[in-house]
Design an enzyme around this catalytic site. Structure first.
Site, PDB file in Angstrom:
ATOM      1  N   CYS A  86     -29.600  35.115  -7.415  1.00 11.12           N
ATOM      2  CA  CYS A  86     -30.321  34.112  -6.613  1.00 11.12           C
ATOM      3  C   CYS A  86     -31.704  34.643  -6.256  1.00 11.12           C
ATOM      4  O   CYS A  86     -31.891  35.217  -5.181  1.00 11.12           O
ATOM      5  CB  CYS A  86     -29.556  33.810  -5.336  1.00 11.12           C
ATOM      6  SG  CYS A  86     -27.892  33.222  -5.601  1.00 11.12           S
ATOM      7  N   GLN A 288     -23.010  21.531 -18.882  1.00 12.39           N
ATOM      8  CA  GLN A 288     -23.897  21.767 -17.734  1.00 12.39           C
ATOM      9  C   GLN A 288     -23.132  22.430 -16.593  1.00 12.39           C
ATOM     10  O   GLN A 288     -21.980  22.078 -16.333  1.00 12.39           O
ATOM     11  CB  GLN A 288     -24.492  20.440 -17.252  1.00 12.39           C
ATOM     12  CG  GLN A 288     -25.365  19.747 -18.295  1.00 12.39           C
ATOM     13  CD  GLN A 288     -26.752  20.358 -18.421  1.00 12.39           C
ATOM     14  OE1 GLN A 288     -27.101  21.294 -17.723  1.00 12.39           O
ATOM     15  NE2 GLN A 288     -27.540  19.824 -19.337  1.00 12.39           N
ATOM     16  N   TYR A 317     -29.791  17.844 -29.960  1.00 14.66           N
ATOM     17  CA  TYR A 317     -29.227  18.932 -29.147  1.00 14.66           C
ATOM     18  C   TYR A 317     -28.147  18.353 -28.218  1.00 14.66           C
ATOM     19  O   TYR A 317     -28.180  18.545 -27.007  1.00 14.66           O
ATOM     20  CB  TYR A 317     -30.299  19.631 -28.303  1.00 14.66           C
ATOM     21  CG  TYR A 317     -31.532  20.059 -29.058  1.00 14.66           C
ATOM     22  CD1 TYR A 317     -31.606  21.340 -29.623  1.00 14.66           C
ATOM     23  CD2 TYR A 317     -32.612  19.198 -29.218  1.00 14.66           C
ATOM     24  CE1 TYR A 317     -32.744  21.740 -30.307  1.00 14.66           C
ATOM     25  CE2 TYR A 317     -33.738  19.584 -29.910  1.00 14.66           C
ATOM     26  CZ  TYR A 317     -33.811  20.859 -30.456  1.00 14.66           C
ATOM     27  OH  TYR A 317     -34.941  21.241 -31.125  1.00 14.66           O
ATOM     28  N   GLU A 338     -26.092  18.453 -33.245  1.00 14.66           N
ATOM     29  CA  GLU A 338     -25.878  19.693 -32.498  1.00 14.66           C
ATOM     30  C   GLU A 338     -25.495  20.798 -33.490  1.00 14.66           C
ATOM     31  O   GLU A 338     -24.797  20.549 -34.459  1.00 14.66           O
ATOM     32  CB  GLU A 338     -24.748  19.431 -31.487  1.00 14.66           C
ATOM     33  CG  GLU A 338     -23.973  20.620 -30.995  1.00 14.66           C
ATOM     34  CD  GLU A 338     -24.800  21.555 -30.129  1.00 14.66           C
ATOM     35  OE1 GLU A 338     -25.539  21.092 -29.256  1.00 14.66           O
ATOM     36  OE2 GLU A 338     -24.702  22.778 -30.368  1.00 14.66           O
ATOM     37  N   ASP A 386     -32.812  17.481 -25.773  1.00 11.89           N
ATOM     38  CA  ASP A 386     -32.386  18.335 -24.649  1.00 11.89           C
ATOM     39  C   ASP A 386     -32.193  19.748 -25.199  1.00 11.89           C
ATOM     40  O   ASP A 386     -31.082  20.256 -25.269  1.00 11.89           O
ATOM     41  CB  ASP A 386     -31.085  17.782 -24.053  1.00 11.89           C
ATOM     42  CG  ASP A 386     -30.611  18.577 -22.846  1.00 11.89           C
ATOM     43  OD1 ASP A 386     -31.339  19.482 -22.389  1.00 11.89           O
ATOM     44  OD2 ASP A 386     -29.496  18.305 -22.363  1.00 11.89           O
ATOM     45  N   CYS A 413     -34.913  22.476 -19.740  1.00  8.49           N
ATOM     46  CA  CYS A 413     -34.564  23.472 -18.716  1.00  8.49           C
ATOM     47  C   CYS A 413     -35.655  24.539 -18.609  1.00  8.49           C
ATOM     48  O   CYS A 413     -35.469  25.550 -17.949  1.00  8.49           O
ATOM     49  CB  CYS A 413     -33.214  24.107 -19.034  1.00  8.49           C
ATOM     50  SG  CYS A 413     -33.155  24.874 -20.650  1.00  8.49           S
TER      51      CYS A 413
HETATM   52  N1  SAH Z   1     -27.358  17.643 -24.154  1.00  8.46           N
HETATM   53  C1  SAH Z   1     -26.255  18.555 -23.917  1.00  8.46           C
HETATM   54  C2  SAH Z   1     -26.528  20.001 -24.371  1.00  8.46           C
HETATM   55  C3  SAH Z   1     -27.841  20.616 -23.975  1.00  8.46           C
HETATM   56  S1  SAH Z   1     -27.956  22.352 -24.177  1.00  8.46           S
HETATM   57  C4  SAH Z   1     -25.826  18.515 -22.472  1.00  8.46           C
HETATM   58  O1  SAH Z   1     -26.537  18.030 -21.614  1.00  8.46           O
HETATM   59  O2  SAH Z   1     -24.715  18.977 -22.186  1.00  8.46           O
HETATM   60  C5  SAH Z   1     -28.729  22.567 -25.712  1.00  8.46           C
HETATM   61  C6  SAH Z   1     -27.799  22.440 -26.888  1.00  8.46           C
HETATM   62  O3  SAH Z   1     -28.590  22.620 -28.070  1.00  8.46           O
HETATM   63  C7  SAH Z   1     -26.684  23.475 -26.983  1.00  8.46           C
HETATM   64  O4  SAH Z   1     -25.457  22.804 -27.124  1.00  8.46           O
HETATM   65  C8  SAH Z   1     -27.022  24.279 -28.249  1.00  8.46           C
HETATM   66  O5  SAH Z   1     -25.874  24.691 -28.960  1.00  8.46           O
HETATM   67  C9  SAH Z   1     -27.814  23.294 -29.051  1.00  8.46           C
HETATM   68  N2  SAH Z   1     -28.783  23.804 -30.058  1.00  8.46           N
HETATM   69  C10 SAH Z   1     -29.513  24.933 -30.018  1.00  8.46           C
HETATM   70  N3  SAH Z   1     -30.378  24.980 -31.060  1.00  8.46           N
HETATM   71  C11 SAH Z   1     -30.186  23.833 -31.775  1.00  8.46           C
HETATM   72  C12 SAH Z   1     -30.805  23.296 -32.958  1.00  8.46           C
HETATM   73  N4  SAH Z   1     -31.774  23.931 -33.590  1.00  8.46           N
HETATM   74  N5  SAH Z   1     -30.378  22.080 -33.373  1.00  8.46           N
HETATM   75  C13 SAH Z   1     -29.396  21.411 -32.715  1.00  8.46           C
HETATM   76  N6  SAH Z   1     -28.787  21.882 -31.611  1.00  8.46           N
HETATM   77  C14 SAH Z   1     -29.174  23.079 -31.135  1.00  8.46           C
END
Ligand code: SAH
Length: 456
Positions: A86, A288, A317, A338, A386, A413
């Site tokens: 933290c 998340q 993603y 993904e 994302d 993020c």
């Molecule tokens: N939208 C989802 C996940 C977001 S986290 C949610 O809100 O739960 C980002 C995700 O991107 C992860 O699951 C990771 O495995 C994936 N990732 C990372 N690099 C990637 C790429 N080049 N192409 C597709 N997915 C990817």
């Protein structure tokens, strides 16, 4: 070199802080030369010991506060171990939200060169504690007993912690109980120096709505010592457990999970809900960590997508399909992509679980799959991204500016890579209308954002 600098290593100096770095350290200046000190806040004066000097900046340690910020909160010394990770623990929550808003504004201006974007105040939590649904802790040994907790900053020494104030109590309890059981069974901790010993990490994930618990035990060795007894004890002492997973990581590495994952008791997944959508989550899938704020984030993404039911949507993603399924109910069709195949298996299972049929999921890199879809004639009206902290691959951003979806919703993020990518999209014909930061990680310096872009 250091002779020309205004401070030397081991100097004691008095300074006044004027800012915070993106990782929460106080910034003071001596003749224009910045000194970063963890734990100091803007507006405060302090006595500081200089512990490191570089050409461009120094690092100091707080010795004594000589003036307090009205935004400072005190932490009793005996409680400090509960605050691992933290970085903003000493800053009031109001101060934290302001810090995050400023940070987003600064990077969007400096890196993104975005002057006239509306940046909303950060959406925070009413109770910014006990929110994390997941923990993965390293295990070590001290005086013949297993210890676990967090690494001391900039070291590999474990601070033994039974409670973290940002984790859900069920997560704290699970880690603590598994550690005790392993200790009782005489299981040895992994030693990263000589690459011996068994137990490397314990991971726990808890579905806050479903009250289902998953425990993942990560060892160096293929065999889990005392497995039968261990399972009996975990099941009897943690009644909410629904899934126990053994992961083997035999490599010399800082990466937590290894390649071999096996269900050793119960289900392969646990379930949880975000709003009224039900999700299956397996050990290796991203989910998340703050379930309450995830709902806030996804609702905002849905609002920015402005769906009427006729749109084709791409969710890049997509993880286990969380955003895809949230949007599918309001769209004509959603395509999710993904890179982790287990997450896509979860995503398909999640679509079926919720009787959602207008979704299609593909395993692969977003920057490879989406250009292929585009070549095959798939057109998106709305594209959601994302990505992980490093942001979007440039090939994906280029495909977006060629494909020209009417709207792009960017969930991020990491404000710095968000700003970089928004600049590329702006140069490719998009306009960023608004950015909503959401506090998914209270007490830490991290901040999540959703940005809404339209084709100009
Ligand atoms: N939208 C989802 C996940 C977001 S986290 C949610 O809100 O739960 C980002 C995700 O991107 C992860 O699951 C990771 O495995 C994936 N990732 C990372 N690099 C990637 C790429 N080049 N192409 C597709 N997915 C990817």
């Amino acid at each position: 070199m250091s002779k020309t600098l205004p401070v030397q290593k081991n100097d004691y100096i008095e300074v006044e802080f004027e800012d915070l770095t993106h990782d929460g350290a106080g910034v003071a200046k001596v003749e224009g030369y910045p000194i970063f000190v963890q734990g100091a806040l803007p507006g405060e004066k302090a006595r500081v010991k200089v512990i490191k000097v570089n050409k461009g900046y120094a690092v100091g340690r707080l010795v004594e506060l000589l003036g307090r910020s009205p935004f400072r909160v005190d932490i009793p010394t005996e409680e400090q171990h509960k605050y691992g990770g933290c970085q903003l623990q000493h800053l009031s929550y109001e101060g934290q939200l302001k810090f995050k808003e400023n940070q987003v504004r600064q990077v969007l201006t400096r890196i993104g060169k975005l002057a006239d974007v509306t940046i909303h105040p950060v959406l925070g939590m009413e109770h910014p504690w006990k929110y994390r649904n997941k923990a993965q802790v390293p295990v070590g040994e001290k005086e013949g007993k297993l210890i676990s907790g967090f690494f001391k900053p900039r070291s590999h020494e474990i601070v033994d912690t039974n409670e973290s104030l940002i984790q859900l109590p069920e997560v704290n309890e699970a880690i603590q109980v598994v550690k005790e059981i392993c200790s009782e069974l005489g299981i040895s901790a992994y030693n990263e120096e000589n690459h011996k010993g068994d137990l490397r990490h314990i991971m726990a994930r808890y579905g806050k709505q479903s009250e289902e618990l998953m425990v993942v035990i990560i060892t160096r060795t293929t065999e889990l010592p005392g497995k039968k007894k261990l399972l009996e004890e975990v099941v009897s002492r943690l009644p909410k457990v629904k899934s126990i997973i053994h992961n083997v990581n035999s490599k010399r590495t800082n990466v937590i999970m290894g390649e071999k994952t096996k269900v050793i008791w119960g289900n392969e997944v646990i379930y949880d809900y975000i709003g009224d959508v039900k999700f299956a989550i397996s050990a290796m899938s991203f989910y998340q960590v703050n379930p309450d704020q995830t709902k806030v984030l996804y609702d905002k993404a849905l609002e920015y997508a402005e769906l009427s039911g006729t749109e084709n949507v791409i969710d890049a993603y997509c993880g286990i399909g969380t955003i895809s399924l949230f949007l599918a109910r309001k769209a004509k069709k959603v395509y999710g992509v993904e890179v982790v195949s287990q997450a896509i298996e979860d995503a398909k299972r999640n679509a079926a679980l919720n009787d959602i049929e207008n979704v299609e999921f593909a395993v692969g890199k977003a920057e490879e799959v989406i250009p292929n879809w585009y070549k095959q004639g798939v057109k998106a009206d709305v594209l959601v991204v994302d990505p992980p902290r490093k942001g979007c691959d440039e090939a994906l951003l280029n495909t977006i500016t060629e494909m020209k979806p009417q709207k792009v919703v960017y969930v991020s993020c990491n404000p710095a890579t968000l700003a970089r990518d928004l600049r590329i999209l702006e140069d490719g014909g998009y306009k960023t209308l608004e950015v909503q930061p959401v506090d998914m990680f209270p007490q830490t310096t991290h901040v999540e954002c959703v940005a809404k872009l339209i084709l100009n």
